[in-house]
Design an enzyme around this catalytic site. Structure first.
Site, PDB file in Angstrom:
ATOM      1  CG  ASP A  70      -1.973  -0.993   1.256  1.00 49.70           C
ATOM      2  OD1 ASP A  70      -2.044  -1.801   0.301  1.00 49.70           O
ATOM      3  OD2 ASP A  70      -2.767  -1.002   2.220  1.00 49.70           O
TER       4      ASP A  70
ATOM      5  CG  HIS B 241       2.523  -8.883  -0.112  1.00 49.58           C
ATOM      6  ND1 HIS B 241       1.920 -10.038   0.332  1.00 49.58           N
ATOM      7  CD2 HIS B 241       2.265  -7.932   0.835  1.00 49.58           C
ATOM      8  CE1 HIS B 241       1.314  -9.800   1.490  1.00 49.58           C
ATOM      9  NE2 HIS B 241       1.510  -8.529   1.816  1.00 49.58           N
TER      10      HIS B 241
ATOM     11  CB  SER C   9       9.403   3.458   5.668  1.00 53.75           C
ATOM     12  OG  SER C   9      10.544   4.211   5.292  1.00 53.75           O
TER      13      SER C   9
END
Length: 294
Positions: free
Chosen positions: A100, A156, A258
């Site tokens: 995200d 991922h 981050s």
């Protein structure tokens, strides 16, 4: 007299100055260590209090979280999501977002330079720590994904791939928010980071995923390494890896939000919906393969 537009701009500038000072002009490494220790305390009262304070100052939404309670603030930061919360685009020509994030910058790699913020660029060779490796990405594309502290913090595999190496660079912990990116040159090159090289299967394209630490976030965990990458470790250190991952398979996580810089060679182009300032979810199209290596 100031016009209304000038007044609004002045207030925004003042707010950014305050934000920059509060999050950068402090002992960043010390504060990062202290928050790291606090976040690991497994005590129900400490966990509830710290998460409650966090929610007061962010848009933290735990409705997608798999767990309904957390042992510590770190447990909440690194939370897993419910099954199906992030569907993976199945198109074999689609290279999906590894996390995200807000698209902080994106575009073409021109003359070995990447955009940090308007008016500020940095050298890809410095980010990767290798001139020869940077040359492989000439004319390619990049996307910088900034994870807010409230977001899902796991990342991922963006495609079926083989992980070949991880190079960890010891560095600073500058904030990576817009206020800092406008003011501090080469932030991503200065900060704690890991360069993860993966080869896509079966196309053969080599991609660099660069998770970058920041203030309060100087620990990066990768499933295929038996150690945590953090600012106490001297660097650079190179780890040879042989890990096969499927598209969407979890690679690791940050201990808070981050940034991940995705660097791709020619043969991959940014997806149409990827624009600066837009939110992207893990598993959605980030780039598209336009040709094979064969």
């Amino acid at each position: 007299m100031k016009t209304r537009t000038q007044s609004v701009r002045s207030r925004i500038f003042d707010q950014e100055d305050i934000n920059f000072a509060l999050t950068n002009l402090v002992p960043r490494r010390w504060l990062t260590r202290m928050i790291g220790r606090l976040s690991r305390i497994e005590n129900p009262l400490v966990a509830r209090t710290s998460i409650g304070i966090w929610r007061m100052f962010s848009d933290l939404d735990l409705s997608e979280a798999r767990a309904t309670s957390f042992r510590s603030m770190r447990d909440c930061f690194t939370r897993e999501l419910k099954e199906g919360a992030r569907p993976i685009d199945p198109d074999p020509q689609t290279f999906t977002s590894p996390s995200d994030g807000m698209v902080a910058a994106c575009g073409r790699i021109t003359n070995g330079l990447l955009l940090q913020a308007k008016g500020l660029k940095y050298e890809l060779a410095e980010l990767l720590g290798d001139d020869g490796l940077a040359d492989r990405f000439r004319g390619g594309s990049f996307a910088t994904l900034r994870l807010k502290s409230s977001m899902y913090h796991r990342f991922h595999a963006p495609y079926d791939c083989q992980v070949h190496s991880v190079t960890h660079f010891h560095g600073d912990t500058w904030n990576v928010n817009p206020a800092t990116l406008k003011r501090v040159p080469r932030v991503y090159c200065r900060n704690e980071r890991a360069v993860v090289l993966v080869r896509l299967r079966p196309s053969g394209h080599v991609i660099a995923l660069v998770p970058i630490g920041a203030i309060l976030v100087a620990s990066i965990r990768l499933h295929f390494l038996d150690t945590t990458l953090h600012m106490k470790r001297a660097g650079p250190s190179v780890h040879q890896v042989s890990a096969r991952l499927s598209k969407g398979q979890e690679m690791g996580w940050f201990e808070q939000g981050s940034t991940i810089v995705v660097v791709a060679p020619r043969g991959l182009e940014l997806a149409d919906a990827v624009k600066e300032g837009e939110l992207i979810r893990m598993g959605r199209p980030l780039m598209r393969l336009t040709r094979s290596m064969g």
